[in-house]
Design an enzyme around this catalytic site. Structure first.
Site, short mmCIF file in Angstrom:
data_model
loop_
_atom_site.label_atom_id
_atom_site.label_comp_id
_atom_site.label_asym_id
_atom_site.label_seq_id
_atom_site.Cartn_x
_atom_site.Cartn_y
_atom_site.Cartn_z
N GLN A 134 0.84 -1.20 0.00
CA GLN A 134 0.00 0.00 0.00
C GLN A 134 0.88 1.25 0.00
O GLN A 134 1.17 1.80 1.05
CB GLN A 134 -0.90 -0.02 1.25
CG GLN A 134 -1.89 1.09 1.32
CD GLN A 134 -3.07 0.86 0.43
OE1 GLN A 134 -3.59 -0.23 0.35
NE2 GLN A 134 -3.52 1.90 -0.24
N PHE A 135 1.30 1.70 -1.19
CA PHE A 135 2.19 2.86 -1.24
C PHE A 135 1.51 4.12 -0.72
O PHE A 135 2.17 5.04 -0.24
CB PHE A 135 2.73 3.08 -2.66
CG PHE A 135 1.79 3.77 -3.60
CD1 PHE A 135 1.84 5.15 -3.74
CD2 PHE A 135 0.86 3.06 -4.33
CE1 PHE A 135 0.97 5.81 -4.61
CE2 PHE A 135 -0.01 3.70 -5.19
CZ PHE A 135 0.05 5.08 -5.33
N THR A 136 0.19 4.18 -0.76
CA THR A 136 -0.51 5.39 -0.34
C THR A 136 -0.40 5.66 1.16
O THR A 136 -0.77 6.74 1.62
CB THR A 136 -1.99 5.36 -0.74
OG1 THR A 136 -2.63 4.26 -0.11
CG2 THR A 136 -2.14 5.25 -2.25
#
Length: 146
Positions: free
Chosen positions: A79-81
């Site tokens: 989950q890069f966000t």
């Protein structure tokens, strides 16, 4: 590294309508993000923390059991966000998120270390447009950073 950890009764992740990972709880759904200075050692530290973090009810005295205490499964999803920054303006920036070639091996290292510790781990698919469905137990959600 940063993780959003949710205690779940069940969770699954699908890509293009295909279930690529699922768990039946009680267990943890873990969204994992990496930033530029993260290392395989931090990934291993995060895995050990997730495996031993006491988030499950014990004998009526509150949260006193970890996944390692009873073999609870984990669904780990990149989950890069998690490293999005929305303090200015209305559009988040992703400057703090590690790029895919850096982040993917770190997320894989978290999963590998969890499995080495004895965990039953399901995963999403790195970089894919994933749909995550879960039943949050509690609700119970914590942020973990190492």
């Amino acid at each position: 590294m940063r993780a959003v950890v949710q205690r779940v009764a069940e969770a699954r992740v699908t890509v293009d309508g295909e279930t690529v990972g699922s768990i039946e709880g009680p267990g943890l759904c873990v969204l994992v993000g990496a930033t530029h200075g993260d290392t395989p050692a931090k990934a291993a530290q995060l895995a050990r923390k997730l495996w031993t973090l006491r988030l499950f009810d014990g004998d009526g005295d509150g949260v006193e059991r970890s996944c390692s205490d009873f073999g609870a499964p984990l669904l780990v999803i990149s989950q890069f966000t998690l490293y999005g920054d929305a303090r200015k303006g209305r559009r988040p920036t992703w400057n703090a998120a590690a790029p895919g070639p850096v982040a993917e091996p770190l997320v894989d290292a978290v999963v590998a270390e969890l499995r080495a510790l004895g965990a039953d781990v399901a995963t999403g698919r790195f970089g894919a447009d994933m749909k995550v469905a879960l039943v949050n137990d509690g609700p119970f959600t914590v942020l973990v950073e190492v």
